[in-house]
Design a protein around this motif. Structure first.
Motif, PDB file in Angstrom:
ATOM      1  N   GLU A  97       3.727  -2.544  -7.697  1.00 11.13           N
ATOM      2  CA  GLU A  97       4.052  -1.663  -6.570  1.00 11.13           C
ATOM      3  C   GLU A  97       5.440  -1.023  -6.728  1.00 11.13           C
ATOM      4  O   GLU A  97       5.904  -0.338  -5.831  1.00 11.13           O
ATOM      5  N   TRP A 167       2.915  14.155   6.600  1.00 15.26           N
ATOM      6  CA  TRP A 167       4.224  13.536   6.350  1.00 15.26           C
ATOM      7  C   TRP A 167       5.107  14.405   5.453  1.00 15.26           C
ATOM      8  O   TRP A 167       6.164  13.972   5.024  1.00 15.26           O
ATOM      9  N   GLN A 188       6.805   7.892  -3.594  1.00 14.35           N
ATOM     10  CA  GLN A 188       6.986   6.608  -2.913  1.00 14.35           C
ATOM     11  C   GLN A 188       6.528   6.702  -1.449  1.00 14.35           C
ATOM     12  O   GLN A 188       5.858   5.816  -0.945  1.00 14.35           O
ATOM     13  N   LEU A 189       6.876   7.801  -0.791  1.00 10.43           N
ATOM     14  CA  LEU A 189       6.467   7.960   0.610  1.00 10.43           C
ATOM     15  C   LEU A 189       4.950   8.146   0.710  1.00 10.43           C
ATOM     16  O   LEU A 189       4.295   7.560   1.583  1.00 10.43           O
ATOM     17  N   ASN A 191       2.758   6.964  -1.356  1.00 10.77           N
ATOM     18  CA  ASN A 191       2.193   5.642  -1.606  1.00 10.77           C
ATOM     19  C   ASN A 191       2.297   4.758  -0.362  1.00 10.77           C
ATOM     20  O   ASN A 191       1.362   4.024  -0.025  1.00 10.77           O
ATOM     21  N   LYS A 192       3.428   4.866   0.344  1.00 14.13           N
ATOM     22  CA  LYS A 192       3.626   4.057   1.552  1.00 14.13           C
ATOM     23  C   LYS A 192       2.574   4.430   2.599  1.00 14.13           C
ATOM     24  O   LYS A 192       1.946   3.579   3.223  1.00 14.13           O
ATOM     25  N   LYS A 193       2.351   5.737   2.746  1.00 15.24           N
ATOM     26  CA  LYS A 193       1.372   6.189   3.742  1.00 15.24           C
ATOM     27  C   LYS A 193      -0.034   5.759   3.341  1.00 15.24           C
ATOM     28  O   LYS A 193      -0.844   5.347   4.178  1.00 15.24           O
ATOM     29  N   SER A 195      -0.785   3.210   1.557  1.00  8.73           N
ATOM     30  CA  SER A 195      -0.873   1.740   1.651  1.00  8.73           C
ATOM     31  C   SER A 195      -1.188   1.289   3.073  1.00  8.73           C
ATOM     32  O   SER A 195      -1.686   0.178   3.282  1.00  8.73           O
ATOM     33  N   GLU A 196      -0.883   2.135   4.057  1.00  5.96           N
ATOM     34  CA  GLU A 196      -1.166   1.755   5.446  1.00  5.96           C
ATOM     35  C   GLU A 196      -2.672   1.574   5.678  1.00  5.96           C
ATOM     36  O   GLU A 196      -3.090   0.929   6.632  1.00  5.96           O
ATOM     37  N   LYS A 204      -5.943   0.510  -0.694  1.00  6.41           N
ATOM     38  CA  LYS A 204      -5.062   1.677  -0.640  1.00  6.41           C
ATOM     39  C   LYS A 204      -5.834   2.884  -1.140  1.00  6.41           C
ATOM     40  O   LYS A 204      -6.508   2.822  -2.154  1.00  6.41           O
TER      41      LYS A 204
END
Ligand code: SF4
Ligand code: SF4
Length: 222
Positions: A97, A167, A188-189, A191-193, A195-196, A204
């Motif tokens: 990750e 986003w 990265q952002l 991926n973060k979204k 991953s939610e 994911k």
């Protein structure tokens, strides 16, 4: 009698919902054991738009495509095994990750095979299905003929995915063969979204808005 190339071509050619080609993978970390990758891009079966988007519906589309591509890759593997051709289906998951890199990049190999280009949203875009595809790859040690690599974007001045991302992670830059993903978006952002979705759908995945907005995929329904 048909050559192995012809037999592979006949099997894959009988699948109307895919586009496929072959990449020379001498660039990859797998080059000691394999020289080629057969790449398959399977078009999503169900058509949904951002207007009717909901997570459950989109998740179902992705799961169907995954099931279908896994079946095709297993059939292909059986065929290659039957002819004694060394082969390997690489994992799709990212190794960790932090780096967020898979051991074998399906996307890069797909561009090398000539199947499509990378869109402003860092997703593979095809002329036939747009970004509405699930990719499959099988590595092999057999000199099957390769496709011509794609080196430039056909996104032009389109901005649809940039506008659709809630986003605002997409920078709006056209990809070229030397682009890094960081040139295109805040990975990265993104991926973060993505991953939610692990919490609600168990895995994911792409959240869909940038994919469903792409005009190359909307043409599927015309
Ligand atoms: S996957 Fe989601 S967060 Fe990433 S670019 Fe597309 S819409 Fe934005
Ligand atoms: S929506 Fe437009 S800019 Fe984004 S990937 Fe598709 S064609 Fe390219």
């Amino acid at each position: 009698m048909d050559t192995v190339d012809k037999i592979i071509e006949k099997m894959i050619g009988s699948w109307p919902d895919i586009i496929w080609s072959v990449a020379d993978i001498s660039y990859s970390d797998f080059n000691a054991d394999f020289t080629r990758a057969i790449i398959i891009a399977l078009g999503y079966k169900d058509f949904i738009t951002n207007k009717e988007y909901n997570e459950e519906k989109y998740h179902h589309v992705l799961l169907e495509a995954k099931k279908s591509i896994d079946e095709r890759m297993n059939l292909l593997k059986k065929l290659l095994d039957h002819y004694g051709i060394k082969n390997f289906i690489p994992p799709t998951v990212q190794a960790d990750e932090i780096e967020l890199v898979a051991p074998f990049s399906f996307k890069y190999a797909t561009v090398q095979a000539g199947i499509g280009w990378i869109g402003k949203n860092d997703t593979l875009i095809t002329r036939k299905f747009g970004p509405r595809v699930r990719l499959g790859a099988i590595l092999l040690d057999y000199p099957i003929k390769c496709g011509n690599p794609v080196s430039k974007s056909l996104c032009g001045s389109c901005h649809a995915c940039v506008d659709a991302c809630p986003w605002k992670v997409i920078k709006g830059v056209n990809w070229n063969i030397s682009s890094n993903r960081e040139d295109l978006l805040d990975y990265q952002l993104c991926n973060k979204k993505r991953s939610e979705y692990i919490e609600c759908s168990g895995r994911k995945h792409n959240c869909g808005y940038c994919i469903l907005a792409c005009p190359w995929g909307l043409k599927m329904n015309i």
